[in-house]
Design an enzyme around this catalytic site. Structure first.
Site, PDB file in Angstrom:
ATOM      1  N   ASP A 106      30.956  49.761  32.873  1.00 35.40           N
ATOM      2  CA  ASP A 106      31.896  49.542  33.975  1.00 35.40           C
ATOM      3  C   ASP A 106      31.390  50.307  35.192  1.00 35.40           C
ATOM      4  O   ASP A 106      30.829  51.401  35.054  1.00 35.40           O
ATOM      5  CB  ASP A 106      33.279  50.071  33.558  1.00 35.40           C
ATOM      6  CG  ASP A 106      34.412  49.465  34.355  1.00 35.40           C
ATOM      7  OD1 ASP A 106      34.335  49.469  35.595  1.00 35.40           O
ATOM      8  OD2 ASP A 106      35.385  48.993  33.742  1.00 35.40           O
ATOM      9  N   CYS A 130      37.459  44.694  37.441  1.00 35.71           N
ATOM     10  CA  CYS A 130      37.166  44.563  36.007  1.00 35.71           C
ATOM     11  C   CYS A 130      37.460  43.184  35.413  1.00 35.71           C
ATOM     12  O   CYS A 130      36.564  42.464  34.980  1.00 35.71           O
ATOM     13  CB  CYS A 130      37.940  45.619  35.226  1.00 35.71           C
ATOM     14  SG  CYS A 130      37.582  47.310  35.729  1.00 35.71           S
ATOM     15  N   LYS A 151      35.419  47.874  25.390  1.00 31.47           N
ATOM     16  CA  LYS A 151      36.181  47.280  26.483  1.00 31.47           C
ATOM     17  C   LYS A 151      35.818  45.813  26.664  1.00 31.47           C
ATOM     18  O   LYS A 151      34.670  45.464  26.895  1.00 31.47           O
ATOM     19  CB  LYS A 151      35.886  48.060  27.773  1.00 31.47           C
ATOM     20  CG  LYS A 151      36.758  47.649  28.949  1.00 31.47           C
ATOM     21  CD  LYS A 151      36.570  48.602  30.121  1.00 31.47           C
ATOM     22  CE  LYS A 151      37.533  48.301  31.247  1.00 31.47           C
ATOM     23  NZ  LYS A 151      37.425  49.281  32.355  1.00 31.47           N
ATOM     24  N   HIS A 191      36.005  47.096  60.308  1.00 37.75           N
ATOM     25  CA  HIS A 191      36.604  45.777  60.145  1.00 37.75           C
ATOM     26  C   HIS A 191      38.029  45.975  59.630  1.00 37.75           C
ATOM     27  O   HIS A 191      38.278  46.863  58.810  1.00 37.75           O
ATOM     28  CB  HIS A 191      35.774  44.958  59.151  1.00 37.75           C
ATOM     29  CG  HIS A 191      36.211  43.535  59.012  1.00 37.75           C
ATOM     30  ND1 HIS A 191      37.254  43.154  58.199  1.00 37.75           N
ATOM     31  CD2 HIS A 191      35.751  42.400  59.591  1.00 37.75           C
ATOM     32  CE1 HIS A 191      37.401  41.839  58.278  1.00 37.75           C
ATOM     33  NE2 HIS A 191      36.503  41.356  59.113  1.00 37.75           N
ATOM     34  N   ASP A 205      30.250  45.267  35.045  1.00 39.02           N
ATOM     35  CA  ASP A 205      31.172  44.313  35.647  1.00 39.02           C
ATOM     36  C   ASP A 205      31.166  44.382  37.176  1.00 39.02           C
ATOM     37  O   ASP A 205      31.442  43.406  37.856  1.00 39.02           O
ATOM     38  CB  ASP A 205      32.595  44.500  35.099  1.00 39.02           C
ATOM     39  CG  ASP A 205      33.129  45.917  35.271  1.00 39.02           C
ATOM     40  OD1 ASP A 205      32.358  46.810  35.693  1.00 39.02           O
ATOM     41  OD2 ASP A 205      34.315  46.144  34.965  1.00 39.02           O
ATOM     42  N   HIS A 206      30.853  45.561  37.723  1.00 42.99           N
ATOM     43  CA  HIS A 206      30.778  45.756  39.176  1.00 42.99           C
ATOM     44  C   HIS A 206      30.160  47.122  39.410  1.00 42.99           C
ATOM     45  O   HIS A 206      29.738  47.795  38.462  1.00 42.99           O
ATOM     46  CB  HIS A 206      32.161  45.667  39.834  1.00 42.99           C
ATOM     47  CG  HIS A 206      33.201  46.502  39.167  1.00 42.99           C
ATOM     48  ND1 HIS A 206      33.217  47.886  39.245  1.00 42.99           N
ATOM     49  CD2 HIS A 206      34.240  46.170  38.351  1.00 42.99           C
ATOM     50  CE1 HIS A 206      34.222  48.355  38.537  1.00 42.99           C
ATOM     51  NE2 HIS A 206      34.862  47.351  37.969  1.00 42.99           N
TER      52      HIS A 206
END
Length: 544
Positions: free
Chosen positions: A45, A85, A133, A256, A318-319
């Site tokens: 993760d 996730c 997980k 932004h 996942d990221h």
């Protein structure tokens, strides 16, 4: 009579053939599976993919990731399809983009009965096992996360109570900081030693790790958020502190509007010293080193069991983790630290010491797993097998466009961002569109010249911006998707509000942003009332 006998014989032959066909197909699948390699997928993760190659790889020692780089293929530009996730994992397990799975947030994922790549591999003769997980049907996150995601379109900003912090275990012998992940890794190794090595069929093993995701901060329990970067001196000594980069930040007034909202709601708009920022980043890198060690335990077990040469090993995440880049932590952003993931593959048939620069994404895992097993890949997937690239000679890399488009798509629809977000990433450009494409201005970065993504050049290069926006719209009708998510958020919030009755405001007041709500509850209740009555596309208006 003779004619009747011939007809009867013909019918018996047809019947025998019909009975034998399934048996032949089953035997074909059995023989195919017997020749196929084992597959092990380790998915952590929050791992920043840039740490797997130069110059990011210089900041922390990652020996087993380096082992995979030496003995396999590294995908230098691999991305999540949604930087959070559950939606990300839903894309990886289904092979479909987020707007197709409709996994909008961390509690709306795939249907539990959805056919994943592992289900198909099992059907074709593989022995399958999952540990750790998963989070592709639901992330089981807190009420606070849910309400934040549903109310992100409301015209207010609510700052979470905590802000990122570090927690050091002053012990040079403390290796197992994340005990739960280590226990799960031990379980996976035990399975390899007792079941995998003795399996008469090839196996596919999945190991999901929580690290290097930040730990929940203790002050307010579950609803406080995961704001603590925790490690020990053992792992911190794996980090080269002199190489740690203090990221540049735009002034708050120049951010932004969506970035400002994200930074504000994550409680990162206040002052941070360089020492605080460097510590957060150092502790994060140390947590990555601990993750690498768990990957290493799997690799060493395969080697000791004489399975490594028979097994394709895949490592990804996942990221990523912003770790104070762009004045943020967590993920939920299309910036490189959040969206760029590691993707390493090694094993039989995989080219060693190969670095692939083509853009790929997690939806490519599904067809790649089937391709490794020799199973026909369905035509309705969003992803493409990576084997044509990772197993072919380097000189054929330019032919990858025959198998995979020269772009990837990532989307985000969850909390801490107040507009649905869509990223189109090509070899040079990163184009980010928001909401309906009109109410929020887009962003464009030339990642080859501006790797820190500090200069939005969307207005400077309108022709490129328009061309990329047209390409994005050809892939996904993003204004329509944004409207659907907006409607979904309203419906979910209304159902939740009804479930808690008139007490809903008091419930919100005790979530992780309760300090703001407690000061002026009527202000925020009125904003929610206006939002529920409105039927317009969400925008980035704010109240403070």
């Amino acid at each position: 009579m003779m004619l009747l006998r011939l007809r009867l014989l013909w019918m018996l032959m047809i019947l025998a053939s019909a009975v034998a066909a399934p048996a032949r197909e089953a035997e074909r699948q059995r023989l195919q599976a017997a020749r196929a390699p084992n597959v092990v997928l380790v998915a952590s993760d929050s791992f920043d993919g840039r740490l797997t190659f130069h110059p990011g790889s210089q900041v922390v020692k990652l020996p087993f990731i380096n082992f995979m780089k030496t003995h396999g293929t590294s995908f230098l530009n691999a991305y999540t399809n949604s930087p959070i996730c559950c939606p990300s994992r839903a894309a990886m397990w289904s092979g479909l983009f987020t707007h197709l799975t409709q996994s909008w947030n961390n509690f709306k994922g795939l249907d539990p009965n959805y056919t994943t790549w592992m289900d198909i591999m099992e059907k074709h003769g593989y022995r399958t096992q999952k540990f750790g997980k998963l989070d592709y049907t639901s992330g089981h996150h807190s009420v606070s996360n849910r309400v934040e995601a549903w109310t992100r379109d409301v015209a207010f900003s609510l700052r979470q109570e905590g802000r990122p912090m570090v927690d050091l275990i002053p012990d040079r012998t403390k290796v197992r900081v994340m005990e739960k992940d280590w226990k799960i890794t031990d379980t996976a190794v035990d399975w390899l030693r007792t079941e995998g090595v003795n399996s008469t069929k090839p196996f596919v093993l999945y190991l999901g790790l929580n690290l290097p995701h930040p730990y929940p901060s203790p002050s307010s329990g579950e609803n406080f958020g995961s704001s603590t970067f925790r490690t020990s001196l053992y792992w911190l000594e794996k980090v080269s502190h002199d190489v740690i980069k203090i990221p540049k930040w735009l002034p708050l007034s120049e951010m932004h509007p969506v970035d400002y909202y994200s930074s504000y709601t994550k409680n990162c708009t206040g002052k941070f010293t360089d020492k605080e920022i460097k510590n957060i980043r150092a502790f994060y890198y140390a947590m990555c080193a601990e993750t690498d060690a768990m990957l290493g335990k799997i690799i060493l077990a395969l080697r000791q069991l004489d399975l490594l040469q028979k097994t394709v090993v895949v490592y990804t995440s996942d990221h990523g983790e912003l770790a104070m880049e762009h004045r943020q932590f967590y993920k939920m952003s299309m910036y490189e630290a959040s969206a760029h993931v590691p993707l390493l593959v090694m094993g039989p048939g995989i080219k060693a010491k190969l670095q692939v620069s083509s853009v790929v994404s997690l939806v490519d895992i599904y067809p790649t797993m089937l391709d490794i097993a020799g199973i026909p890949v369905p035509q309705n997937l969003s992803g493409y097998s990576l084997l044509p690239l990772s197993s072919e000679p380097t000189k054929n890399e330019h032919n990858f466009t025959n198998f995979h488009p020269p772009w990837i798509l990532s989307e985000y629809h969850g909390c801490n961002v107040n507009a649905s977000t869509y990223m189109l990433r090509t070899d040079r450009w990163k184009y980010i569109a928001y909401s309906d494409g009109v109410s929020v201005s887009p962003q464009l970065f030339d990642v080859s010249l501006d790797p820190d993504e500090l200069t939005n050049i969307a207005a400077k290069f309108p022709e490129i911006t328009s061309s990329l926006d047209q390409k994005l719209r050809s892939i996904v009708n993003y204004p329509k998707v944004s409207a659907s998510v907006h409607q979904y958020n309203k419906e979910q919030f209304i159902m939740w509000k009804q479930s808690v009755g008139q007490n809903y405001s008091n419930v919100i007041a005790n979530l992780r942003w309760h300090q703001d709500w407690l000061k002026e509850p009527r202000k925020y209740e009125s904003a929610i009332d206006r939002w529920l009555k409105a039927h317009t596309t969400p925008n980035t208006r704010e109240e403070k």
